[in-house]
Write an enzyme that holds these catalytic residues in place. Sequence first.
Site, mmCIF file in Angstrom:
data_model
loop_
_atom_site.group_PDB
_atom_site.id
_atom_site.type_symbol
_atom_site.label_atom_id
_atom_site.label_comp_id
_atom_site.label_asym_id
_atom_site.label_seq_id
_atom_site.Cartn_x
_atom_site.Cartn_y
_atom_site.Cartn_z
ATOM 1 N N ASP C 100 0.828 -1.203 0.000
ATOM 2 C CA ASP C 100 0.000 0.000 0.000
ATOM 3 C C ASP C 100 0.869 1.262 0.000
ATOM 4 O O ASP C 100 0.512 2.267 -0.608
ATOM 5 C CB ASP C 100 -0.931 0.015 1.216
ATOM 6 C CG ASP C 100 -2.132 -0.921 1.034
ATOM 7 O OD1 ASP C 100 -2.171 -1.674 0.036
ATOM 8 O OD2 ASP C 100 -3.044 -0.888 1.883
ATOM 9 N N GLU C 183 -4.718 10.127 4.710
ATOM 10 C CA GLU C 183 -5.115 11.123 5.699
ATOM 11 C C GLU C 183 -4.099 12.236 5.853
ATOM 12 O O GLU C 183 -2.921 12.060 5.623
ATOM 13 C CB GLU C 183 -5.364 10.493 7.074
ATOM 14 C CG GLU C 183 -4.135 10.135 7.898
ATOM 15 C CD GLU C 183 -3.562 8.777 7.527
ATOM 16 O OE1 GLU C 183 -2.353 8.738 7.185
ATOM 17 O OE2 GLU C 183 -4.287 7.765 7.552
ATOM 18 N N MET C 227 -9.264 4.237 11.383
ATOM 19 C CA MET C 227 -9.831 3.032 12.006
ATOM 20 C C MET C 227 -9.277 2.834 13.416
ATOM 21 O O MET C 227 -10.020 2.548 14.351
ATOM 22 C CB MET C 227 -9.514 1.796 11.169
ATOM 23 C CG MET C 227 -10.045 0.517 11.816
ATOM 24 S SD MET C 227 -9.116 -0.978 11.354
ATOM 25 C CE MET C 227 -7.665 -0.847 12.451
#
Lengths: 343, 343, 343, 343
Positions: C100, C183, C227
């Site tokens: 990622d 983010e 999360m």
Amino acid sequence: MTPASGRRNTTMAWADDSSLGLHRRALLRFKPGGPSTVLLVKKHRDTEASQKLEQLATWLRGRGVQVLVERQVLAEFPHLEACSGNDVHSVDLCITLGGDGTVLHLASLFADDARPIPPVISFAMGTLGFLTPFSAGEAEAVLAKLLWPPWQAEPVFCTLRTRRQCEVYWAGRMQRVHMVLNECLVDRGASPAMVLLECFVDGRHATTVQADGLIIAPPSGSTAYSMSAGGPMVAPSVPCTIITPVAPHSLSFRPLVVPENSVIEVHLPSNSRAQARASFDGRHAMRMLRDSSIVCRASRYALPMINRHPLDEDWYEGITQKLRWTGSLRPLTSVTHPPRDRT
Amino acid sequence: MTPASGRRNTTMAWADDSSLGLHRRALLRFKPGGPSTVLLVKKHRDTEASQKLEQLATWLRGRGVQVLVERQVLAEFPHLEACSGNDVHSVDLCITLGGDGTVLHLASLFADDARPIPPVISFAMGTLGFLTPFSAGEAEAVLAKLLWPPWQAEPVFCTLRTRRQCEVYWAGRMQRVHMVLNECLVDRGASPAMVLLECFVDGRHATTVQADGLIIAPPSGSTAYSMSAGGPMVAPSVPCTIITPVAPHSLSFRPLVVPENSVIEVHLPSNSRAQARASFDGRHAMRMLRDSSIVCRASRYALPMINRHPLDEDWYEGITQKLRWTGSLRPLTSVTHPPRDRT
Amino acid sequence: MTPASGRRNTTMAWADDSSLGLHRRALLRFKPGGPSTVLLVKKHRDTEASQKLEQLATWLRGRGVQVLVERQVLAEFPHLEACSGNDVHSVDLCITLGGDGTVLHLASLFADDARPIPPVISFAMGTLGFLTPFSAGEAEAVLAKLLWPPWQAEPVFCTLRTRRQCEVYWAGRMQRVHMVLNECLVDRGASPAMVLLECFVDGRHATTVQADGLIIAPPSGSTAYSMSAGGPMVAPSVPCTIITPVAPHSLSFRPLVVPENSVIEVHLPSNSRAQARASFDGRHAMRMLRDSSIVCRASRYALPMINRHPLDEDWYEGITQKLRWTGSLRPLTSVTHPPRDRT
Amino acid sequence: MTPASGRRNTTMAWADDSSLGLHRRALLRFKPGGPSTVLLVKKHRDTEASQKLEQLATWLRGRGVQVLVERQVLAEFPHLEACSGNDVHSVDLCITLGGDGTVLHLASLFADDARPIPPVISFAMGTLGFLTPFSAGEAEAVLAKLLWPPWQAEPVFCTLRTRRQCEVYWAGRMQRVHMVLNECLVDRGASPAMVLLECFVDGRHATTVQADGLIIAPPSGSTAYSMSAGGPMVAPSVPCTIITPVAPHSLSFRPLVVPENSVIEVHLPSNSRAQARASFDGRHAMRMLRDSSIVCRASRYALPMINRHPLDEDWYEGITQKLRWTGSLRPLTSVTHPPRDRT
């Protein structure tokens, strides 16, 4: 702990009720000869549990132990003796065959709180639960080691699980009493509207609750419904009561953990728009009228439940294996404890 | 509680350490004559607190009490005596003037755990806090009633707040010890990466933690950083330790409440990618090297903190007034306790 | 939707910026002949990724495709061409080899927001991630089907993942701009104290934040740090921005989901006790001075990321398999959709 | 946004249904002359609301507007005309007098989804709610400015609140349809046992749910029951659906936010131990039989609700003032926006 003993100028007395102690994790040892009388309790309407009960009864009687069963299953086991309500406190050991629900049922047989409760060992008929750490298949082997231990055997580990005595009041008088091991729940039942409850702790108004319901739970209940409602995981030997709201109409309601010896009272005010429902360990559901109250206090006697492993290990295994509690997304590997000198 | 005493066929011993008790909520009474020696501790570099200290010292000496201050402020109060490290346990009463931080500072003066700690009364210079239930303006009036109570006075309410002794180990040896009242925090510090920690309870691996940090807190800390991280509200007299993760990389991590007498160990594994940081009551920040551990255990002696109201009332008032905890969006009104016969 | 069109007596105009749309889940089809130019991006300092890049480059060139790599790895692949900053928007397809993080790195190459971004396909070198739905081992097979599809092939599924443009202001002027896919985080960095931030949405003060930090995330970030901090799971095609506090000093802070086209501003007030730190997709950490602001707005162009399955299926699989999200403790079994007439 | 338009080698089509748009925050302007027909809806059995309705009807008719009321209150207002089911879509403006429940009732009058819904303005008879931003006392003044605006008046702000169409299926056929503005709830009703539900999104199995219930909510419902169950705060103009479990029997269930155009299906499996209950905006409670399903999809037409302030300001004010949402324990002060050059 005597924090002020010997201090020159102060004396200290206790505001806490001294009948409760912090000792919860015990080592149990049966005296030579083992138990005389054993109560066998089985899951309701379960053929496999009946077979296992039959088998264990034969095995125990062959070893000179008197076996009792509940009166309601006597027809099924005509060669066994029934245990009357008075007898139940005088047995030496209780054995359950079933699931966690069977243990809750056994606990409900000890309805008064005037005498100590005998030790309990629980065998799961299916998957292991928080209250059933042993599987039925190993019952005889486990019992043999427990009841007639070899010389210098390992001790038996036992957690004293406290219950809460829940008194239901209406019109100023006590109407009913239930003892709970998992939780007392006051909720909206079939009503579409939230309940409005006043919550008192030790006689002081703690908060007004607008919610689907309110849970009052001893630590044993922290892995049951309180968990679903967002409550913390509390080890069974912490002497406390957990107050957990269910779907509160508030952003700032957080579960509360209060001392075990605090008295908690849930009151449905007379101006409440709706009635409420109360239930006790998921049973005995009753309508709660306006202006009625439920008062929860620690039971005097705890349920001594025999563990598989020392201290709270069964419980940690339970939250990890059964609830999949974990702080990490990494696959769990076996971790060894770091070595250390402790001079 | 002697759950098995008198039972025919079993004996019970305790796996718990018996040096701790459940008594936490005490009634304190000074012996006639009141305290001989009082330690006054004030907020660092605060002029108002200095003035108040001066004023209180004069007032106390006028009543025949010996007043001590910390050595480091002696220059400011040359007419007072310094309290040496050894003296601190032998004073009869400690008074703090400042905020919650001043109380944490006072607590840190009791660095060893070999002797009982004298009672503490705390006066807030500004807004009241969880550890400062009295305001400075009322100090003389409160102290007069407390120390030289009229005949048949009401008792003084006092909560025994336990601390955790945190031992830092590296290379198998203990490097440092800190006592905490609010929390021990292991976090990532300035590192952008999560910490990876192994958490043991009573020598057993409980879980692997991947998170911003991990909080180990006695109940006093439940309204501090643990609250921010999502921990439950725990009344100060519950004998337990709270384990709260900070931003865990997991959907299924829930705060844990374990018995006060459980020993908790946080280990930074040798294969950890990053170092970590440890801090104690928000101070003494230190780098935590790979393969080091922090072992937290209950202190032997608790801090007896004088309350304004009986039992845990100060605390309920605190969570409602200061933290705005509530289960309801309705405006709070005064609620009266329902009347009840309790035959 | 034209809710008032044709209504007799009203007209309606839009307060929303109309440059953004709800279309996020696309079917992509390469024109006959396939792509002319492909950019290959690999995980930094990873030998396996280098080998795979080499292998794929040969395979693509053998099919007549021009292969570009980043300038910084040109030394490693001297026979390939470097992609200049200007070229990057004109390639026909981007391929990442890594995790990622490699996708986040690729995204950062599209630093301006003036032109559309070419489609991206991502191959995981190790375990699959939320941004890497294909494994490296299947790369050639997947690419063959994707780029030179057989006659009447299935369409290629693609999610348009929006980014947030984060502008850093100080002294009234813009200092830096970063685009984020996961983010923007403003936190306390190494400071022991909480940050105090003012948060504005669409120019209106929304709230004051006292916390470890504040996360501003597009939906792609909902499975990342948001999360951990307790934010909701948000499917990548929801046009919104998530505002999640990290360890807020409040009982009543709940994550906020606001429209994608809302402009969010985080301001560090001039009277703040401490400085703060800002970071963007976990990189580019910078000290945030007092009286500086970060303004986050939706990027004009989204990152078209090729999926393995239609619609949001990859994402549901990810939250279930990777994050172990589930509403049930029952073991997951395959469930078939109930049959239904839909006349 | 046309992310791939003009790209050399790809074409893009949409997997999303294109009938929905991102425009939610509108400026509304009545054409000269104002509305011809207005529907007045009032709180059921509320004397004050009846008086206000009478008063407003007189005022509106004095300005040449035709006033309609619901057929069921016609007896109370014999001089007014009844609005038939067919008429309801052709009025120019709806006015409610009551609380949020009255708005939900009005919304339920628009039971089909074939035509646009006229604008709605809501006056609170008591405290202001999320759906009632104006107070009854200011009704005439607000309406005068709204309907017969002075030359160059400020625009009227309006949020298009989407609803969810909930189709109930059993035995393969649709049995009922309800439109909801707040939520569709499937729960255990009076049953003591958890419900077991299968949840599908866009035809794919998303998760198995064991819980007290499951909430499917458009953003308008995020401040209603979904909030109590722990769901995020979602601004009313975010095009999404919120899926929030109520007291799930799982540690790892987190609320889900999915695209508005995703179709959500909740299925009660045929092997479920218990039946379930469904309700729609807190009404129309029905028993849900085994093997039945509820399919929720976005309505084609939204409810245009007139706001007091621009954009989502009413909503931010609501969560702060009514729900006391805040990220800080500091008292809220008025904060001014930092000045900035935006060259």
